[in-house]
Motif scaffolding. Sequence first.
Motif, PDB file in Angstrom:
ATOM      1  N   ARG A 374       0.822  -1.228   0.025  1.00 32.94           N
ATOM      2  CA  ARG A 374      -0.027  -0.156  -0.001  1.00 32.94           C
ATOM      3  C   ARG A 374       0.955   1.300  -0.081  1.00 32.94           C
ATOM      4  O   ARG A 374       1.807   1.342   1.022  1.00 32.94           O
ATOM      5  CB  ARG A 374      -0.972   0.105   1.239  1.00 32.94           C
ATOM      6  CG  ARG A 374      -1.917   1.069   1.161  1.00 32.94           C
ATOM      7  CD  ARG A 374      -2.832   1.240   2.359  1.00 32.94           C
ATOM      8  NE  ARG A 374      -4.048   2.158   2.158  1.00 32.94           N
ATOM      9  CZ  ARG A 374      -4.930   2.414   3.082  1.00 32.94           C
ATOM     10  NH1 ARG A 374      -4.699   1.870   4.286  1.00 32.94           N
ATOM     11  NH2 ARG A 374      -5.744   3.102   2.718  1.00 32.94           N
ATOM     12  N   ARG A 376       1.192   4.975   0.377  1.00 34.79           N
ATOM     13  CA  ARG A 376       0.325   6.012   0.808  1.00 34.79           C
ATOM     14  C   ARG A 376       0.583   7.190   0.070  1.00 34.79           C
ATOM     15  O   ARG A 376       1.496   7.695  -0.702  1.00 34.79           O
ATOM     16  CB  ARG A 376       0.782   6.223   2.264  1.00 34.79           C
ATOM     17  CG  ARG A 376       1.838   7.344   2.449  1.00 34.79           C
ATOM     18  CD  ARG A 376       1.744   7.911   4.017  1.00 34.79           C
ATOM     19  NE  ARG A 376       3.087   8.521   4.442  1.00 34.79           N
ATOM     20  CZ  ARG A 376       3.580   9.670   4.058  1.00 34.79           C
ATOM     21  NH1 ARG A 376       2.739  10.451   2.985  1.00 34.79           N
ATOM     22  NH2 ARG A 376       4.701  10.089   4.337  1.00 34.79           N
ATOM     23  N   PRO A 377      -0.502   8.346   0.086  1.00 39.73           N
ATOM     24  CA  PRO A 377      -0.647   9.423  -0.820  1.00 39.73           C
ATOM     25  C   PRO A 377       0.270  10.483  -0.080  1.00 39.73           C
ATOM     26  O   PRO A 377       0.735  10.328   1.160  1.00 39.73           O
ATOM     27  CB  PRO A 377      -1.738   9.910  -0.680  1.00 39.73           C
ATOM     28  CG  PRO A 377      -2.457   9.496   0.523  1.00 39.73           C
ATOM     29  CD  PRO A 377      -1.829   8.004   0.861  1.00 39.73           C
ATOM     30  N   LEU A 379       1.160  13.866   1.609  1.00 37.16           N
ATOM     31  CA  LEU A 379       0.453  14.604   2.477  1.00 37.16           C
ATOM     32  C   LEU A 379       0.522  15.957   2.379  1.00 37.16           C
ATOM     33  O   LEU A 379       1.334  16.385   1.704  1.00 37.16           O
ATOM     34  CB  LEU A 379       0.884  14.305   3.844  1.00 37.16           C
ATOM     35  CG  LEU A 379       0.968  13.103   4.683  1.00 37.16           C
ATOM     36  CD1 LEU A 379       1.509  12.851   5.860  1.00 37.16           C
ATOM     37  CD2 LEU A 379      -0.401  12.383   4.614  1.00 37.16           C
ATOM     38  N   GLN A 469       8.504   1.334   7.039  1.00 37.11           N
ATOM     39  CA  GLN A 469       9.363   2.163   7.860  1.00 37.11           C
ATOM     40  C   GLN A 469       8.312   3.449   8.334  1.00 37.11           C
ATOM     41  O   GLN A 469       7.055   3.313   8.486  1.00 37.11           O
ATOM     42  CB  GLN A 469      10.145   3.054   6.932  1.00 37.11           C
ATOM     43  CG  GLN A 469       9.456   4.041   6.011  1.00 37.11           C
ATOM     44  CD  GLN A 469      10.429   4.812   5.271  1.00 37.11           C
ATOM     45  OE1 GLN A 469      10.613   4.749   3.911  1.00 37.11           O
ATOM     46  NE2 GLN A 469      11.031   5.811   5.814  1.00 37.11           N
ATOM     47  N   THR A 470       9.184   4.006   9.393  1.00 38.63           N
ATOM     48  CA  THR A 470       8.140   4.950  10.207  1.00 38.63           C
ATOM     49  C   THR A 470       7.444   6.134   9.100  1.00 38.63           C
ATOM     50  O   THR A 470       8.198   6.525   8.361  1.00 38.63           O
ATOM     51  CB  THR A 470       9.045   5.790  11.079  1.00 38.63           C
ATOM     52  OG1 THR A 470       9.643   4.863  11.824  1.00 38.63           O
ATOM     53  CG2 THR A 470       8.353   6.889  11.856  1.00 38.63           C
ATOM     54  N   GLY A 471       6.283   6.394   9.326  1.00 37.36           N
ATOM     55  CA  GLY A 471       5.527   7.067   8.449  1.00 37.36           C
ATOM     56  C   GLY A 471       5.055   6.634   7.364  1.00 37.36           C
ATOM     57  O   GLY A 471       4.568   7.432   6.390  1.00 37.36           O
ATOM     58  N   GLY A 473       2.567   4.538   6.989  1.00 37.91           N
ATOM     59  CA  GLY A 473       1.021   4.569   6.710  1.00 37.91           C
ATOM     60  C   GLY A 473       0.512   3.132   7.562  1.00 37.91           C
ATOM     61  O   GLY A 473      -0.549   2.564   7.307  1.00 37.91           O
ATOM     62  N   HIS A 476      -2.127   4.078  10.316  1.00 37.52           N
ATOM     63  CA  HIS A 476      -3.236   4.378   9.408  1.00 37.52           C
ATOM     64  C   HIS A 476      -4.257   3.130   8.911  1.00 37.52           C
ATOM     65  O   HIS A 476      -5.214   3.200   9.052  1.00 37.52           O
ATOM     66  CB  HIS A 476      -2.909   5.475   8.421  1.00 37.52           C
ATOM     67  CG  HIS A 476      -4.164   5.942   7.411  1.00 37.52           C
ATOM     68  ND1 HIS A 476      -4.780   6.911   7.679  1.00 37.52           N
ATOM     69  CD2 HIS A 476      -4.366   5.366   6.029  1.00 37.52           C
ATOM     70  CE1 HIS A 476      -5.739   7.110   6.938  1.00 37.52           C
ATOM     71  NE2 HIS A 476      -5.518   6.083   5.876  1.00 37.52           N
ATOM     72  N   SER A 595       5.837   5.112  19.950  1.00 35.53           N
ATOM     73  CA  SER A 595       4.937   4.088  19.060  1.00 35.53           C
ATOM     74  C   SER A 595       5.601   3.688  17.949  1.00 35.53           C
ATOM     75  O   SER A 595       5.223   2.567  17.314  1.00 35.53           O
ATOM     76  CB  SER A 595       3.712   5.131  18.955  1.00 35.53           C
ATOM     77  OG  SER A 595       4.159   6.112  18.040  1.00 35.53           O
ATOM     78  N   GLY A 628       8.746   0.695  13.015  1.00 35.97           N
ATOM     79  CA  GLY A 628       9.337   1.222  12.025  1.00 35.97           C
ATOM     80  C   GLY A 628      10.419   0.414  11.283  1.00 35.97           C
ATOM     81  O   GLY A 628      11.198   0.069  12.513  1.00 35.97           O
TER      82      GLY A 628
HETATM   83  N1  LIG Z   1      -3.444   5.755   2.708  1.00 33.89           N
HETATM   84  C1  LIG Z   1      -3.212   6.979   3.496  1.00 33.89           C
HETATM   85  N2  LIG Z   1      -4.164   7.966   3.269  1.00 33.89           N
HETATM   86  C2  LIG Z   1      -3.937   9.245   3.644  1.00 33.89           C
HETATM   87  N3  LIG Z   1      -3.117   9.201   4.837  1.00 33.89           N
HETATM   88  C3  LIG Z   1      -2.229   8.465   5.259  1.00 33.89           C
HETATM   89  C4  LIG Z   1      -2.346   7.178   4.656  1.00 33.89           C
HETATM   90  N4  LIG Z   1      -1.442   6.621   5.063  1.00 33.89           N
HETATM   91  C5  LIG Z   1      -0.917   7.207   6.146  1.00 33.89           C
HETATM   92  N5  LIG Z   1      -1.332   8.428   6.198  1.00 33.89           N
HETATM   93  C6  LIG Z   1      -0.933   9.610   6.953  1.00 33.89           C
HETATM   94  O1  LIG Z   1       0.625   9.587   6.951  1.00 33.89           O
HETATM   95  C7  LIG Z   1       1.010   9.752   8.278  1.00 33.89           C
HETATM   96  C8  LIG Z   1       1.841   8.676   8.626  1.00 33.89           C
HETATM   97  O2  LIG Z   1       1.137   7.538   8.899  1.00 33.89           O
HETATM   98  P1  LIG Z   1       1.002   6.592  10.195  1.00 33.89           P
HETATM   99  O3  LIG Z   1       1.324   7.305  11.146  1.00 33.89           O
HETATM  100  O4  LIG Z   1       0.037   5.525   9.971  1.00 33.89           O
HETATM  101  O5  LIG Z   1       2.370   6.002   9.787  1.00 33.89           O
HETATM  102  P2  LIG Z   1       3.123   4.660  10.642  1.00 33.89           P
HETATM  103  O6  LIG Z   1       3.830   4.015   9.601  1.00 33.89           O
HETATM  104  O7  LIG Z   1       2.384   4.142  11.495  1.00 33.89           O
HETATM  105  O8  LIG Z   1       4.362   5.549  11.510  1.00 33.89           O
HETATM  106  P3  LIG Z   1       4.844   5.015  12.846  1.00 33.89           P
HETATM  107  O9  LIG Z   1       5.735   4.036  12.256  1.00 33.89           O
HETATM  108  O10 LIG Z   1       5.814   6.093  13.185  1.00 33.89           O
HETATM  109  O11 LIG Z   1       3.854   4.760  13.843  1.00 33.89           O
HETATM  110  C9  LIG Z   1      -0.302   9.892   9.041  1.00 33.89           C
HETATM  111  O12 LIG Z   1      -0.542  11.274   9.224  1.00 33.89           O
HETATM  112  C10 LIG Z   1      -1.364   9.254   8.427  1.00 33.89           C
HETATM  113  O13 LIG Z   1      -2.564   9.838   8.544  1.00 33.89           O
END
Ligand SMILES: Nc1ncnc2c1ncn2[C@@H]1O[C@H](COP(=O)(O)OP(=O)(O)OP(=O)(O)O)[C@@H](O)[C@H]1O
Length: 729
Positions: A374, A376-377, A379, A469-471, A473, A476, A595, A628
């Motif tokens: 997946r 992610r878009p 931001l 990796q971190t961030g 998604g 989400h 987290s 991450g």
């Molecule tokens: N498919 C998506 N559509 C819209 N926004 C997304 C999507 N995936 C992630 N985001 C946004 O990207 C940011 C990072 O996502 P998220 O916190 O889920 O990452 P993570 O991989 O869980 O990070 P960490 O490992 O630090 O917890 C968030 O603000 C989240 O809302």
Amino acid sequence: MSEAPRSPLITLNAGEGQLPKAVAAVKPQPQTPAGKSRLPQPQTRLPMPSTQLPMPNSRYGATKRKQDFTPDVQNVVGIKRKADTVRGAPPPKMPNIRKTTAAGTRPGTRAAVAAKPPVGRPSAASRAGATRGAAAAKTGARNVTARGAGTKPAPKAGGMTRSNSGSTIPKGAAAKKRPAWDLKGRIEDMEKVMQCMQSEKEAITQQKEEITQRSDHIQQDLQTLQHENSTLQQRVREGDTTVRDLQKKNQNLEEDVERLSRQKKSLERERDDLESDLKTSRSECQGLKGTIAQQAAAQEGIKAELQLSKSQLETTNVALQAEKTTVEGLKNELAEALQKIADQDVQLQQAETDRRVLHNTIQELKGNIRVFARLRPMLPTEGANSDGIDDIPHFAWYDGNVLELDKAMDGDPNETMSGLKRTTSQKVEFNFDRVFAPSSSQAEVFEEIAQLVQSALDGYNVCIFAYGQTGSGKTHTMEGDMEGTPEHRGMIPRAVEQIFCTAEKLKTKGWEYKITASFLEIYNESLRDLLDSKQDKKMDIKLKDGRSSKDNKTNDVYVSNQVVVDVNSEAEVYPLLKKANKHRAVAATKCNDRSSRSHSVFQLTIKGENHLTSESCSGVLNLIDLAGSEQVKKSGSQGKQLQEAQNINKSLSNLSLVITALSNKDSYIPYRNSKLTHLLQNSLGGNSKTLMFVNVSPQEEHLGESINSLRFATTVNQCNIGTAQKKVK
Ligand SMILES: Nc1ncnc2c1ncn2[C@@H]1O[C@H](COP(=O)(O)OP(=O)(O)OP(=O)(O)O)[C@@H](O)[C@H]1O
């Protein structure tokens, strides 16, 4: 003797002064000029006393008195004088008469009385007497004058001769004077005179009677006049009253006139105002007429347009009717088409279900581990715009399961002889079970894992990871926004919803489920219960049957001291998820970015019994948000961060090793090398179904980590961990 004609009263009115006062009083007042007043005219012409009344004195006309009466008196005087002469008495002295005549009328005589001007209102008798007196005086004067002249003897008149005294005597006596001795002659003369006198006496008597009669008449006339006078006076009084009334009326009328005059002026002012208003109104009316004319013209135009519109409307109605018929036909066709579409949808759904079943079968045959990528878009904070949501540099995706990454990046200038940057271009293609584009919704993603979630109810152990990796998604994808709009809910809340919804439906088939929930995190290789606020309690992973976890022959593990909550509905799970998030947040404040540095494991244990078939099943649904996956050496972490990174890498690499060992069907699976694999021992391999999301960040600076994640996911995807087995008794 003929009766003298009656003198009309107008004879009396010949002079103003001769009018009786009463008559004068009722003289008509000077009239108001006609037309000067509209008031009713007073009766100015009062009823006049009869002016034609026979006047008593009218019987004594002057002519008659001269001719008939006066000579008789003269005769009487003459006779008396004769008698006096006979008796020796001296005859009356005539000079007195002459004197009187010369000197004017002597007072006291009849002639004098008659000559006097009337004083007051003379009576008819007095007027008659005066007239007679005046006539007698005249006659007497004439006779005296004739005698005084003495030149001629008195003319003879028939057999009688008028004596000096004026009386008629026999001719013989007058013709010759008898001597004194002729007494006989004289007696005869006397007798003749006596006879004459006798006849005169008779005439006088007759005249007296006539006078008496006339006097009576005069009395009657006088009474009549007095009556008329009183009547006239009464009328005068009435006239006065009428005049006063009329004057009063006149005054009232004048007041009325005054008031009417004021009213007239007021009305004239009002009239002027009204005329002014009328003038204004007329001009307005003129304007309005113009407007009306314009409006009428416009109305005509509108009428014509309306008529045209009506005809058009009729035409349109006809066309509309035809269209309606056509529409009806089309509606029927549409209904048929919709029915066909609905049928096709059903068929499509069935086909999709069949596809998934087949896909699941293929996956089971393949090794029962699947990987979904997946991306992610971008931001908003990363310069994303709504129009280019799918326009991610360096990434491309197609066919639903291919993700292509273009490694074209600015190279290191030190790597070239010229010192210029070298651009390298290397496209790497990754194949996964499913690739979700940045625009893919949470619902679309869950639709792909719904069958897997369903498997947990069927007695499978299901393990769904989110790796990246971190961030990238992960959180989400797994949790989403549980507080916000439903469309942003992640896989955990949607899986919970489906579990309870399906369990409810399966009740009709005799299935009763007992579901428990737990939520823990693994940080730096230590366990922490996210549903318990106690931070320092000791938690350990143990085998369920009491045997040592070192015995690899069993995968039934559990966590000691872990809070496991029985949940009977979807609504009972959400507070637990919120509680876990809250505890993670508190921990995050104490440890920066904790987290991202911990694995969170949400676990639903599902045990089902079918009282109809006496079947039972037990499955576990693990929803895991991994830490991450950054490479430690590149991040340059030190100390605590280094330890975190090492532990993360250890667990992730151990996960890879476990999956590889399962794929290689090694005799030894290194579950216990990390808390994560140890915890998931019963959910990895064997009768479990595993799904891994590899979340990819679109950011250019994370391309290296993204490639590493995709490579790791590809490795996992290539593993065949065998066919999952239902845990059904
Ligand atoms: N498919 C998506 N559509 C819209 N926004 C997304 C999507 N995936 C992630 N985001 C946004 O990207 C940011 C990072 O996502 P998220 O916190 O889920 O990452 P993570 O991989 O869980 O990070 P960490 O490992 O630090 O917890 C968030 O603000 C989240 O809302």
